[in-house]
Design a protein around this motif. Structure first.
Motif, PDB file in Angstrom:
ATOM      1  N   THR A 225      -1.762  15.448 -71.962  1.00 28.10           N
ATOM      2  CA  THR A 225      -0.875  14.004 -72.514  1.00 28.10           C
ATOM      3  C   THR A 225       0.777  14.230 -71.575  1.00 28.10           C
ATOM      4  O   THR A 225       1.229  15.350 -71.530  1.00 28.10           O
ATOM      5  CB  THR A 225       0.180  14.771 -73.652  1.00 28.10           C
ATOM      6  OG1 THR A 225      -1.703  14.453 -74.726  1.00 28.10           O
ATOM      7  CG2 THR A 225       0.147  12.796 -74.891  1.00 28.10           C
ATOM      8  N   LEU A 226       1.136  13.526 -70.845  1.00 32.16           N
ATOM      9  CA  LEU A 226       2.132  12.815 -70.587  1.00 32.16           C
ATOM     10  C   LEU A 226       3.068  11.202 -71.836  1.00 32.16           C
ATOM     11  O   LEU A 226       2.173  10.433 -71.436  1.00 32.16           O
ATOM     12  CB  LEU A 226       1.900  12.613 -69.417  1.00 32.16           C
ATOM     13  CG  LEU A 226       3.490  12.398 -68.079  1.00 32.16           C
ATOM     14  CD1 LEU A 226       3.755  13.913 -68.561  1.00 32.16           C
ATOM     15  CD2 LEU A 226       3.020  12.369 -67.124  1.00 32.16           C
ATOM     16  N   ASN A 227       4.413  11.413 -71.864  1.00 36.01           N
ATOM     17  CA  ASN A 227       5.206  11.251 -72.127  1.00 36.01           C
ATOM     18  C   ASN A 227       4.394  10.223 -73.407  1.00 36.01           C
ATOM     19  O   ASN A 227       4.715   9.228 -73.489  1.00 36.01           O
ATOM     20  CB  ASN A 227       5.555   9.995 -70.748  1.00 36.01           C
ATOM     21  CG  ASN A 227       6.213  10.122 -69.979  1.00 36.01           C
ATOM     22  OD1 ASN A 227       7.254  11.701 -70.147  1.00 36.01           O
ATOM     23  ND2 ASN A 227       6.087   9.458 -68.978  1.00 36.01           N
TER      24      ASN A 227
ATOM     25  N   ALA B 294       1.524  14.686 -62.427  1.00 40.07           N
ATOM     26  CA  ALA B 294       2.061  14.012 -62.802  1.00 40.07           C
ATOM     27  C   ALA B 294       3.541  13.786 -60.953  1.00 40.07           C
ATOM     28  O   ALA B 294       3.078  12.838 -60.342  1.00 40.07           O
ATOM     29  CB  ALA B 294       3.043  14.292 -63.822  1.00 40.07           C
ATOM     30  N   ARG B 295       3.004  15.126 -60.639  1.00 40.79           N
ATOM     31  CA  ARG B 295       3.127  15.211 -59.288  1.00 40.79           C
ATOM     32  C   ARG B 295       2.599  14.589 -59.124  1.00 40.79           C
ATOM     33  O   ARG B 295       3.437  13.886 -57.655  1.00 40.79           O
ATOM     34  CB  ARG B 295       3.773  16.438 -58.816  1.00 40.79           C
ATOM     35  CG  ARG B 295       4.824  17.857 -59.838  1.00 40.79           C
ATOM     36  CD  ARG B 295       4.868  19.032 -59.656  1.00 40.79           C
ATOM     37  NE  ARG B 295       5.180  19.593 -60.110  1.00 40.79           N
ATOM     38  CZ  ARG B 295       5.244  21.175 -61.098  1.00 40.79           C
ATOM     39  NH1 ARG B 295       4.632  21.434 -60.489  1.00 40.79           N
ATOM     40  NH2 ARG B 295       6.074  21.411 -61.615  1.00 40.79           N
ATOM     41  N   HIS B 296       1.595  14.904 -58.669  1.00 40.36           N
ATOM     42  CA  HIS B 296       0.478  13.713 -57.311  1.00 40.36           C
ATOM     43  C   HIS B 296       0.780  12.264 -57.690  1.00 40.36           C
ATOM     44  O   HIS B 296       0.663  12.005 -57.147  1.00 40.36           O
ATOM     45  CB  HIS B 296      -0.677  14.138 -57.457  1.00 40.36           C
ATOM     46  CG  HIS B 296      -1.812  14.379 -56.631  1.00 40.36           C
ATOM     47  ND1 HIS B 296      -1.434  14.812 -55.207  1.00 40.36           N
ATOM     48  CD2 HIS B 296      -2.911  13.026 -56.298  1.00 40.36           C
ATOM     49  CE1 HIS B 296      -2.377  14.241 -54.340  1.00 40.36           C
ATOM     50  NE2 HIS B 296      -3.028  12.776 -55.129  1.00 40.36           N
ATOM     51  N   GLU B 297       0.451  12.355 -58.948  1.00 42.16           N
ATOM     52  CA  GLU B 297       0.574  10.869 -59.367  1.00 42.16           C
ATOM     53  C   GLU B 297       2.007   9.449 -58.586  1.00 42.16           C
ATOM     54  O   GLU B 297       2.326   8.893 -58.011  1.00 42.16           O
ATOM     55  CB  GLU B 297       0.847  10.147 -60.836  1.00 42.16           C
ATOM     56  CG  GLU B 297       0.571   9.110 -61.698  1.00 42.16           C
ATOM     57  CD  GLU B 297      -0.509   8.702 -61.140  1.00 42.16           C
ATOM     58  OE1 GLU B 297      -0.756   7.043 -61.433  1.00 42.16           O
ATOM     59  OE2 GLU B 297      -1.883   9.180 -60.398  1.00 42.16           O
ATOM     60  N   ARG B 298       2.926  10.396 -58.928  1.00 49.34           N
ATOM     61  CA  ARG B 298       4.025   9.965 -57.740  1.00 49.34           C
ATOM     62  C   ARG B 298       3.795  10.046 -57.097  1.00 49.34           C
ATOM     63  O   ARG B 298       4.971   8.555 -56.191  1.00 49.34           O
ATOM     64  CB  ARG B 298       5.201  10.945 -58.410  1.00 49.34           C
ATOM     65  CG  ARG B 298       5.649  11.560 -59.955  1.00 49.34           C
ATOM     66  CD  ARG B 298       7.514  11.942 -59.610  1.00 49.34           C
ATOM     67  NE  ARG B 298       7.750  12.567 -61.195  1.00 49.34           N
ATOM     68  CZ  ARG B 298       7.302  12.493 -62.210  1.00 49.34           C
ATOM     69  NH1 ARG B 298       6.227  11.796 -62.254  1.00 49.34           N
ATOM     70  NH2 ARG B 298       7.594  12.838 -63.216  1.00 49.34           N
ATOM     71  N   GLY B 299       3.320  10.826 -55.843  1.00 49.98           N
ATOM     72  CA  GLY B 299       2.993  10.517 -54.740  1.00 49.98           C
ATOM     73  C   GLY B 299       2.008   9.403 -54.410  1.00 49.98           C
ATOM     74  O   GLY B 299       1.903   8.904 -53.341  1.00 49.98           O
ATOM     75  N   GLU B 300       0.772   9.828 -55.170  1.00 49.09           N
ATOM     76  CA  GLU B 300      -0.133   8.747 -54.323  1.00 49.09           C
ATOM     77  C   GLU B 300      -0.793   8.057 -55.911  1.00 49.09           C
ATOM     78  O   GLU B 300      -0.929   8.669 -56.676  1.00 49.09           O
ATOM     79  CB  GLU B 300      -1.698   9.505 -54.185  1.00 49.09           C
ATOM     80  CG  GLU B 300      -2.375   9.351 -53.684  1.00 49.09           C
ATOM     81  CD  GLU B 300      -3.528  10.008 -53.474  1.00 49.09           C
ATOM     82  OE1 GLU B 300      -4.282  10.241 -53.587  1.00 49.09           O
ATOM     83  OE2 GLU B 300      -3.468  10.896 -52.974  1.00 49.09           O
TER      84      GLU B 300
ATOM     85  N   ILE C  81      -1.778  21.751 -65.925  1.00 48.56           N
ATOM     86  CA  ILE C  81      -3.183  20.360 -64.799  1.00 48.56           C
ATOM     87  C   ILE C  81      -2.321  19.177 -65.132  1.00 48.56           C
ATOM     88  O   ILE C  81      -1.954  18.224 -64.127  1.00 48.56           O
ATOM     89  CB  ILE C  81      -4.328  20.326 -65.757  1.00 48.56           C
ATOM     90  CG1 ILE C  81      -4.980  21.848 -65.597  1.00 48.56           C
ATOM     91  CG2 ILE C  81      -5.301  18.718 -65.287  1.00 48.56           C
ATOM     92  CD1 ILE C  81      -6.249  21.620 -66.282  1.00 48.56           C
ATOM     93  N   THR C  82      -1.977  18.724 -66.267  1.00 47.72           N
ATOM     94  CA  THR C  82      -0.657  17.810 -66.449  1.00 47.72           C
ATOM     95  C   THR C  82       0.540  17.647 -65.635  1.00 47.72           C
ATOM     96  O   THR C  82       0.579  17.037 -65.084  1.00 47.72           O
ATOM     97  CB  THR C  82      -0.220  17.820 -67.805  1.00 47.72           C
ATOM     98  OG1 THR C  82      -1.469  18.590 -69.416  1.00 47.72           O
ATOM     99  CG2 THR C  82       0.257  16.652 -68.275  1.00 47.72           C
TER     100      THR C  82
END
Length: 185
Positions: free
Chosen positions: A128-130, A168-174, A163-164
């Motif tokens: 879960t994020l945000n 999130a970190r990877h989503e910002r880059g790709e 894992i979340t």
């Protein structure tokens, strides 16, 4: 493996993904294997949740089975068919069923998924994020019942949180790490 070794391995996977050393599918497969080994369960699946409340779908993106090894999954389950399961998982962030075949929330899943897969016990934790649930790690025990300990549930919840963060970190880059593109939605 002990908690320190497990956490280090989990962090290493996240760092390898962030550095581009491994791609997202390799991350998912390695992650499912690491979790399966750590919890000593029969099978671990990583599932993506997409869509809006009432019409969400969970799709298996990677799985590791102790007997069959790694696979890309591909199965889907629909919220329309398993409303109670989705509701509990999303609201509580975790779902534990020591006797999945006789769990009333999982009753609709019994003949379509649990019995054919011989899944007797489940321990699931949401990503879960945000405030948005976008995935699930599902630990399954096949062939026999299993009482998941409080320590195991806590460790799985902590792993899901890490894992979340990787996501999130990877989503910002790709775009589309989990193929959601919805982490900030």
């Amino acid at each position: 493996m002990d908690d320190t070794t497990f956490n280090a391995a989990l962090k290493h996977l996240g760092a390898s993904l962030a550095a581009g050393v491994i791609d997202r599918q390799r991350y998912r497969r390695d992650l499912a294997e690491l979790l399966q080994q750590q919890f000593g369960c029969s099978r671990v699946g990583l599932w993506q949740i997409f869509g809006e409340r009432g019409g969400r779908v969970m799709r298996c993106l990677a799985r590791h089975d102790e007997g069959e090894g790694a696979s890309d999954g591909g199965e889907e389950i629909r919220e329309d068919d398993y409303r109670d399961y989705f509701a509990v998982l999303v609201s509580q962030g975790v779902y534990v069923a020591p006797d999945a075949w006789n769990d009333p929330v999982l009753a609709p899943m019994r003949d379509s998924y649990l019995v054919p897969a011989n899944t007797r016990s489940m321990m699931d934790a949401a990503f879960t994020l945000n405030g948005r649930t976008f995935g699930v790690v599902c630990c399954e025990q096949t062939g026999r019942l299993r009482d998941w300990s409080t320590a195991e549930v806590t460790q799985l919840k902590r792993a899901a949180a890490m894992i979340t963060l990787h996501t999130a970190r990877h989503e910002r880059g790709e775009s589309g790490w989990w193929d959601t593109g919805q982490l900030d939605a």
